[in-house]
Design a protein around this motif. Sequence first.
Motif, short mmCIF file in Angstrom:
data_model
loop_
_atom_site.label_atom_id
_atom_site.label_comp_id
_atom_site.label_asym_id
_atom_site.label_seq_id
_atom_site.Cartn_x
_atom_site.Cartn_y
_atom_site.Cartn_z
N VAL A 78 0.82 -1.21 0.00
CA VAL A 78 0.00 0.00 0.00
C VAL A 78 0.87 1.27 0.00
CG1 VAL A 78 -1.74 1.29 1.33
CG2 VAL A 78 -1.89 -1.18 1.19
N CYS A 79 2.10 1.14 0.45
CA CYS A 79 2.97 2.31 0.58
C CYS A 79 3.27 2.94 -0.78
CB CYS A 79 4.28 1.93 1.26
SG CYS A 79 4.07 1.45 2.98
N ASP A 80 3.27 4.28 -0.80
CA ASP A 80 3.66 5.00 -2.01
C ASP A 80 5.17 4.99 -2.17
OD1 ASP A 80 1.01 5.97 -2.76
OD2 ASP A 80 1.14 7.17 -0.93
N GLU A 81 5.87 5.02 -1.05
CA GLU A 81 7.34 5.00 -1.07
C GLU A 81 7.84 4.17 0.10
OE1 GLU A 81 9.60 8.18 -2.41
OE2 GLU A 81 7.92 9.59 -2.47
N LEU A 82 8.94 3.48 -0.13
CA LEU A 82 9.65 2.79 0.94
C LEU A 82 10.98 3.48 1.13
CD1 LEU A 82 9.00 -0.94 -0.04
CD2 LEU A 82 7.84 0.40 1.73
N VAL A 83 11.36 3.69 2.38
CA VAL A 83 12.61 4.37 2.68
C VAL A 83 13.40 3.57 3.69
CG1 VAL A 83 11.66 6.66 2.19
CG2 VAL A 83 11.61 5.79 4.54
N THR A 84 14.70 3.83 3.70
CA THR A 84 15.57 3.18 4.67
C THR A 84 16.41 4.23 5.38
OG1 THR A 84 17.13 1.35 4.98
CG2 THR A 84 17.51 2.77 3.07
N ILE A 85 16.86 3.88 6.55
CA ILE A 85 17.79 4.72 7.30
C ILE A 85 19.15 4.05 7.17
CG2 ILE A 85 18.42 5.63 9.56
CD1 ILE A 85 15.38 5.41 10.27
N PRO A 86 20.10 4.70 6.51
CA PRO A 86 21.41 4.07 6.33
C PRO A 86 22.05 3.72 7.67
CG PRO A 86 21.23 6.06 4.99
CD PRO A 86 20.03 6.03 5.90
N GLU A 87 22.64 2.55 7.72
CA GLU A 87 23.32 2.09 8.93
C GLU A 87 24.76 1.78 8.59
OE1 GLU A 87 20.90 -1.23 10.00
OE2 GLU A 87 19.18 0.01 10.44
#
Length: 115
Positions: free
Chosen positions: A79-88
């Motif tokens: 359902v998400c329009d965008e997926l994001v990540t937090i760089p680790e």
Amino acid sequence: SVSVSGDAMKTSAGALNYVQVCRERSMVGALNYLKANGCKIVGASGKTKVSYTDVDYSVPTVIVMGAEDKGLEPEVEAVCDELVTIPEYGKINSLNVSVAAGILMYEVVRQRNKK
């Protein structure tokens, strides 16, 4: 009025006295309703290379966080329009969900307060 447990009230440090809370039986249904009413749905995911800083949060935005161990459910992710990540960096391979949520919410505020 939604009844919340004493543990939830304690954990919120009293914020639940001021923040409106609702419970939904279907996360997908709730997200689709919000999307149909003009919200962008952004999901936090380790399955993407899109950095959380590369997304525009100036529009009404819903941030969706998954469980710390499993992440987002596939039907919620869809359902998400965008997926994001937090760089680790280094040996860290997962952030506590409350820390990750705080980072994403800070980015929303940062972008909205840019002049």
